[in-house]
Scaffold this motif. Sequence first.
Motif, short mmCIF file in Angstrom:
data_model
loop_
_atom_site.label_atom_id
_atom_site.label_comp_id
_atom_site.label_asym_id
_atom_site.label_seq_id
_atom_site.Cartn_x
_atom_site.Cartn_y
_atom_site.Cartn_z
N ALA A 128 0.93 -0.77 -0.30
CA ALA A 128 0.08 -0.02 -0.38
C ALA A 128 0.66 0.94 -0.04
O ALA A 128 0.36 1.86 -0.90
N ASP A 129 1.71 1.76 0.72
CA ASP A 129 3.04 2.48 0.95
C ASP A 129 3.30 2.10 -0.70
O ASP A 129 3.67 4.07 -1.24
N VAL A 160 0.52 9.73 -5.66
CA VAL A 160 0.90 11.44 -5.26
C VAL A 160 1.07 11.40 -7.36
O VAL A 160 1.29 12.82 -7.42
N ALA A 161 2.06 10.95 -7.83
CA ALA A 161 2.15 10.97 -9.33
C ALA A 161 0.94 11.29 -9.82
O ALA A 161 0.83 12.23 -10.98
N LEU A 162 -0.40 11.38 -9.81
CA LEU A 162 -1.16 11.04 -10.46
C LEU A 162 -2.20 12.05 -9.88
O LEU A 162 -2.35 12.68 -11.21
N LEU A 163 -2.07 12.31 -8.99
CA LEU A 163 -2.60 13.43 -7.96
C LEU A 163 -1.95 14.89 -8.98
O LEU A 163 -2.18 15.96 -9.02
N ARG A 164 -0.37 14.66 -8.52
CA ARG A 164 -0.01 16.26 -9.04
C ARG A 164 0.14 15.66 -11.11
O ARG A 164 -0.35 17.59 -11.25
N ASP A 180 0.20 16.57 -2.11
CA ASP A 180 2.04 17.01 -1.13
C ASP A 180 1.30 16.27 0.70
O ASP A 180 1.78 16.27 1.44
N LEU A 181 0.02 16.59 0.14
CA LEU A 181 -0.23 15.69 1.43
C LEU A 181 -0.51 15.08 2.13
O LEU A 181 -0.17 14.20 3.07
N VAL A 211 0.85 10.52 5.20
CA VAL A 211 0.15 9.06 4.78
C VAL A 211 1.71 7.97 4.58
O VAL A 211 2.39 7.10 4.73
N LEU A 212 2.53 8.76 3.06
CA LEU A 212 3.57 7.78 2.95
C LEU A 212 4.72 8.33 3.66
O LEU A 212 5.26 8.73 4.32
#
Length: 149
Positions: A53-54, A61-65, A74-75, A80-81
């Motif tokens: 999961a991590d 994160v990459a897809l959100l960016r 960033d959040l 979490v990461l």
Amino acid sequence: MNHEDDHPDGRRVRPEHVDDLTVEALGSLSKALETTERARGHLYSFHQMTGTADLELDRAVALLRRAGHEKWADLVEREVLGRNVIPGHWTFQVVESYDRTYYEPFKKLERDAVSDLAEGRAHLYEAEMKERRRTHGHRDHTATPEETP
């Protein structure tokens, strides 16, 4: 198969000085250890699934960016990461602590008890149950694997 050869392996025969209650107690101790083995397997599953999961969070994160959601990327990255699963611990540390603190001492104790109380003959309870339940002389009820045709 000769019916007279249809007997348990000597390593599975109770030593003369071992009473019924001791066999039952060692069987219970072994059953508890077997349950602990299963719990340990679940702990390793927890370790691997949490790690998976991590690592998937990198993709999130990459897809959100890429989608233009820097704030959310960033959040996730910050909150979490790579986060500890319990204070100061990643899952590998939980596994190591469990092994060192609980599993290894339990395993040693069970092995030592069988060695001291039953001359190292493990699974006497189950071996005696097998003898009571099998059909002597039947090819699919042999006492040992070596008897299989």
